[in-house]
Design a protein around this motif. Structure first.
Motif, PDB file in Angstrom:
ATOM      1  N   TYR A 164      31.197 -27.740  13.652  1.00 42.43           N
ATOM      2  CA  TYR A 164      31.583 -27.742  12.249  1.00 42.43           C
ATOM      3  C   TYR A 164      30.424 -27.273  11.397  1.00 42.43           C
ATOM      4  CZ  TYR A 164      35.176 -30.795  14.164  1.00 42.43           C
ATOM      5  OH  TYR A 164      36.204 -31.307  14.915  1.00 42.43           O
ATOM      6  N   GLU A 165      30.760 -26.559  10.325  1.00 40.49           N
ATOM      7  CA  GLU A 165      29.724 -26.220   9.348  1.00 40.49           C
ATOM      8  C   GLU A 165      30.354 -26.170   7.968  1.00 40.49           C
ATOM      9  OE1 GLU A 165      27.609 -22.392   9.573  1.00 40.49           O
ATOM     10  OE2 GLU A 165      29.366 -21.585  10.576  1.00 40.49           O
ATOM     11  N   TRP A 166      29.533 -26.501   6.973  1.00 37.99           N
ATOM     12  CA  TRP A 166      29.992 -26.508   5.587  1.00 37.99           C
ATOM     13  C   TRP A 166      30.350 -25.089   5.186  1.00 37.99           C
ATOM     14  CZ3 TRP A 166      31.644 -30.548   3.232  1.00 37.99           C
ATOM     15  CH2 TRP A 166      31.959 -30.463   1.879  1.00 37.99           C
ATOM     16  N   ASN A 167      31.473 -24.927   4.517  1.00 35.67           N
ATOM     17  CA  ASN A 167      31.953 -23.618   4.090  1.00 35.67           C
ATOM     18  C   ASN A 167      31.369 -23.290   2.712  1.00 35.67           C
ATOM     19  OD1 ASN A 167      33.343 -21.343   3.373  1.00 35.67           O
ATOM     20  ND2 ASN A 167      35.373 -22.234   3.623  1.00 35.67           N
ATOM     21  N   TYR A 168      30.443 -22.347   2.687  1.00 37.98           N
ATOM     22  CA  TYR A 168      29.806 -21.936   1.433  1.00 37.98           C
ATOM     23  C   TYR A 168      30.539 -20.771   0.776  1.00 37.98           C
ATOM     24  CZ  TYR A 168      25.880 -24.930   2.529  1.00 37.98           C
ATOM     25  OH  TYR A 168      25.090 -26.015   2.796  1.00 37.98           O
ATOM     26  N   GLY A 169      31.713 -20.421   1.302  1.00 35.37           N
ATOM     27  CA  GLY A 169      32.491 -19.338   0.725  1.00 35.37           C
ATOM     28  C   GLY A 169      32.348 -18.036   1.490  1.00 35.37           C
ATOM     29  N   ALA A 170      31.303 -17.906   2.267  1.00 39.05           N
ATOM     30  CA  ALA A 170      31.118 -16.736   3.120  1.00 39.05           C
ATOM     31  C   ALA A 170      31.151 -17.220   4.569  1.00 39.05           C
ATOM     32  CB  ALA A 170      29.780 -16.073   2.820  1.00 39.05           C
ATOM     33  N   HIS A 171      31.559 -16.367   5.454  1.00 35.06           N
ATOM     34  CA  HIS A 171      31.620 -16.777   6.851  1.00 35.06           C
ATOM     35  C   HIS A 171      30.451 -16.180   7.627  1.00 35.06           C
ATOM     36  CE1 HIS A 171      33.540 -12.844   6.831  1.00 35.06           C
ATOM     37  NE2 HIS A 171      33.199 -12.749   8.087  1.00 35.06           N
ATOM     38  N   ARG A 172      30.186 -16.778   8.789  1.00 31.67           N
ATOM     39  CA  ARG A 172      29.116 -16.288   9.641  1.00 31.67           C
ATOM     40  C   ARG A 172      29.655 -16.100  11.055  1.00 31.67           C
ATOM     41  NH1 ARG A 172      23.641 -19.623   8.851  1.00 31.67           N
ATOM     42  NH2 ARG A 172      24.913 -21.352   9.524  1.00 31.67           N
ATOM     43  N   HIS A 173      29.016 -15.200  11.764  1.00 32.99           N
ATOM     44  CA  HIS A 173      29.328 -14.969  13.164  1.00 32.99           C
ATOM     45  C   HIS A 173      28.073 -15.273  13.970  1.00 32.99           C
ATOM     46  CE1 HIS A 173      33.052 -13.090  12.000  1.00 32.99           C
ATOM     47  NE2 HIS A 173      32.409 -12.227  11.234  1.00 32.99           N
ATOM     48  N   TYR A 174      28.273 -15.569  15.262  1.00 34.19           N
ATOM     49  CA  TYR A 174      27.150 -15.977  16.095  1.00 34.19           C
ATOM     50  C   TYR A 174      27.132 -15.232  17.421  1.00 34.19           C
ATOM     51  CZ  TYR A 174      26.852 -19.777  12.810  1.00 34.19           C
ATOM     52  OH  TYR A 174      26.722 -20.496  11.659  1.00 34.19           O
ATOM     53  N   ALA A 175      25.924 -15.006  17.935  1.00 33.68           N
ATOM     54  CA  ALA A 175      25.708 -14.614  19.318  1.00 33.68           C
ATOM     55  C   ALA A 175      25.415 -15.919  20.052  1.00 33.68           C
ATOM     56  CB  ALA A 175      24.538 -13.646  19.424  1.00 33.68           C
ATOM     57  N   ILE A 176      26.035 -16.119  21.200  1.00 31.87           N
ATOM     58  CA  ILE A 176      25.930 -17.392  21.914  1.00 31.87           C
ATOM     59  C   ILE A 176      25.360 -17.143  23.307  1.00 31.87           C
ATOM     60  CG2 ILE A 176      27.223 -19.381  22.777  1.00 31.87           C
ATOM     61  CD1 ILE A 176      29.323 -18.103  20.490  1.00 31.87           C
ATOM     62  N   CYS A 177      24.280 -17.860  23.611  1.00 33.25           N
ATOM     63  CA  CYS A 177      23.655 -17.727  24.923  1.00 33.25           C
ATOM     64  C   CYS A 177      24.518 -18.429  25.957  1.00 33.25           C
ATOM     65  CB  CYS A 177      22.246 -18.325  24.920  1.00 33.25           C
ATOM     66  SG  CYS A 177      21.433 -18.167  26.529  1.00 33.25           S
ATOM     67  N   LEU A 178      24.857 -17.702  27.014  1.00 33.21           N
ATOM     68  CA  LEU A 178      25.712 -18.248  28.064  1.00 33.21           C
ATOM     69  C   LEU A 178      25.001 -19.289  28.931  1.00 33.21           C
ATOM     70  CD1 LEU A 178      27.453 -14.943  29.141  1.00 33.21           C
ATOM     71  CD2 LEU A 178      28.529 -16.899  28.006  1.00 33.21           C
ATOM     72  N   GLN A 179      23.670 -19.329  28.869  1.00 36.00           N
ATOM     73  CA  GLN A 179      22.940 -20.294  29.688  1.00 36.00           C
ATOM     74  C   GLN A 179      22.598 -21.560  28.912  1.00 36.00           C
ATOM     75  OE1 GLN A 179      20.027 -18.691  32.305  1.00 36.00           O
ATOM     76  NE2 GLN A 179      18.838 -20.577  32.351  1.00 36.00           N
ATOM     77  N   CYS A 180      21.918 -21.423  27.776  1.00 38.90           N
ATOM     78  CA  CYS A 180      21.464 -22.615  27.033  1.00 38.90           C
ATOM     79  C   CYS A 180      22.388 -22.966  25.863  1.00 38.90           C
ATOM     80  CB  CYS A 180      20.035 -22.427  26.536  1.00 38.90           C
ATOM     81  SG  CYS A 180      19.865 -21.211  25.211  1.00 38.90           S
ATOM     82  N   HIS A 181      23.375 -22.109  25.572  1.00 36.39           N
ATOM     83  CA  HIS A 181      24.373 -22.314  24.514  1.00 36.39           C
ATOM     84  C   HIS A 181      23.786 -22.284  23.103  1.00 36.39           C
ATOM     85  CE1 HIS A 181      27.219 -23.147  27.670  1.00 36.39           C
ATOM     86  NE2 HIS A 181      26.354 -23.990  28.188  1.00 36.39           N
ATOM     87  N   LYS A 182      22.604 -21.699  22.956  1.00 34.87           N
ATOM     88  CA  LYS A 182      22.005 -21.544  21.636  1.00 34.87           C
ATOM     89  C   LYS A 182      22.884 -20.623  20.793  1.00 34.87           C
ATOM     90  CE  LYS A 182      17.689 -20.360  21.558  1.00 34.87           C
ATOM     91  NZ  LYS A 182      16.444 -19.569  21.559  1.00 34.87           N
ATOM     92  N   LEU A 183      23.049 -20.977  19.513  1.00 39.88           N
ATOM     93  CA  LEU A 183      23.787 -20.138  18.575  1.00 39.88           C
ATOM     94  C   LEU A 183      22.789 -19.344  17.747  1.00 39.88           C
ATOM     95  CD1 LEU A 183      26.341 -22.756  17.218  1.00 39.88           C
ATOM     96  CD2 LEU A 183      26.722 -21.049  18.981  1.00 39.88           C
ATOM     97  N   ILE A 184      22.965 -18.034  17.715  1.00 42.82           N
ATOM     98  CA  ILE A 184      22.077 -17.159  16.947  1.00 42.82           C
ATOM     99  C   ILE A 184      22.933 -16.466  15.898  1.00 42.82           C
ATOM    100  CG2 ILE A 184      20.496 -15.202  17.048  1.00 42.82           C
ATOM    101  CD1 ILE A 184      20.219 -16.022  20.133  1.00 42.82           C
ATOM    102  N   PRO A 185      22.717 -16.771  14.608  1.00 46.32           N
ATOM    103  CA  PRO A 185      23.563 -16.162  13.573  1.00 46.32           C
ATOM    104  C   PRO A 185      23.318 -14.661  13.448  1.00 46.32           C
ATOM    105  CG  PRO A 185      21.863 -17.541  12.579  1.00 46.32           C
ATOM    106  CD  PRO A 185      21.719 -17.670  14.060  1.00 46.32           C
ATOM    107  N   LEU A 186      24.403 -13.906  13.307  1.00 47.65           N
ATOM    108  CA  LEU A 186      24.285 -12.472  13.048  1.00 47.65           C
ATOM    109  C   LEU A 186      23.890 -12.291  11.593  1.00 47.65           C
ATOM    110  CD1 LEU A 186      27.476 -11.123  14.862  1.00 47.65           C
ATOM    111  CD2 LEU A 186      25.181 -11.477  15.801  1.00 47.65           C
ATOM    112  N   LYS A 187      23.117 -11.282  11.308  1.00 51.65           N
ATOM    113  CA  LYS A 187      22.639 -11.063   9.940  1.00 51.65           C
ATOM    114  C   LYS A 187      23.750 -10.665   8.993  1.00 51.65           C
ATOM    115  CE  LYS A 187      18.020 -10.005  11.359  1.00 51.65           C
ATOM    116  NZ  LYS A 187      16.828 -10.313  10.716  1.00 51.65           N
ATOM    117  N   GLN A 188      24.788 -10.035   9.512  1.00 52.35           N
ATOM    118  CA  GLN A 188      25.918  -9.649   8.669  1.00 52.35           C
ATOM    119  C   GLN A 188      27.179  -9.576   9.509  1.00 52.35           C
ATOM    120  OE1 GLN A 188      24.471  -5.829   7.365  1.00 52.35           O
ATOM    121  NE2 GLN A 188      25.918  -4.770   8.689  1.00 52.35           N
ATOM    122  N   CYS A 189      28.296  -9.573   8.854  1.00 49.58           N
ATOM    123  CA  CYS A 189      29.587  -9.450   9.507  1.00 49.58           C
ATOM    124  C   CYS A 189      29.819  -7.986   9.866  1.00 49.58           C
ATOM    125  CB  CYS A 189      30.695  -9.954   8.579  1.00 49.58           C
ATOM    126  SG  CYS A 189      32.350  -9.645   9.227  1.00 49.58           S
TER     127      CYS A 189
END
Length: 138
Positions: free
Chosen positions: A82-107
């Motif tokens: 879950y994340e607070w909705n600030y009105g803009a959305h974000r996408h993530y790159a997700i590591c298949l090993q450690c499951h770290k979420l890395i936000p993409l700089k733009q959609c």
């Protein structure tokens, strides 16, 4: 780092102590967080509190129902985030090993004109997750 200022507890949601504390955790987070992690934070900040995990899920459901929280279930796991909705959305790159979420700089679809080929469908949103390995797990 928040891009849209500090959120205020939504007036159309019944304010309880538990919801206020959950709201505080969500609004301070810069990345998606699971209900279990929220529950653990609540218990750490107030050891005398008698919270149930179901209380966290109900509060998140109330926020989500009104559009204040975005819920994502990643393909790499069973847990919702879950994340607070600030009105803009974000996408993530997700590591298949450690499951770290890395936000993409733009959609990637930010300026794209996407045709469905039919007048029978209106696009109202989208979700994109990229999978691979982070620098540490490569």
């Amino acid at each position: 780092m928040k891009e849209h200022g500090e959120p205020v507890f939504p007036c159309e949601i019944k304010k309880t102590k538990q919801r206020e504390e959950i709201f505080k955790i969500l609004s301070e987070e810069t990345m998606p967080i699971s209900a279990v992690d929220i529950y653990h934070r609540l218990m750490q900040t107030n050891e005398k509190a008698n919270y149930a995990i179901s209380t966290v899920y109900r509060a998140l459901g109330a926020f989500e129902e009104k559009g204040y929280v975005t819920k994502s279930t990643l393909i790499t796991g069973d847990m919702a985030y879950y994340e607070w909705n600030y009105g803009a959305h974000r996408h993530y790159a997700i590591c298949l090993q450690c499951h770290k979420l890395i936000p993409l700089k733009q959609c990637p679809f930010e300026h794209a004109k996407i045709e469905t080929g039919s007048d029978n469908f209106t696009i109202t949103g989208h979700k994109l997750e990229l999978y691979g390995y982070c620098k540490e797990c490569k």
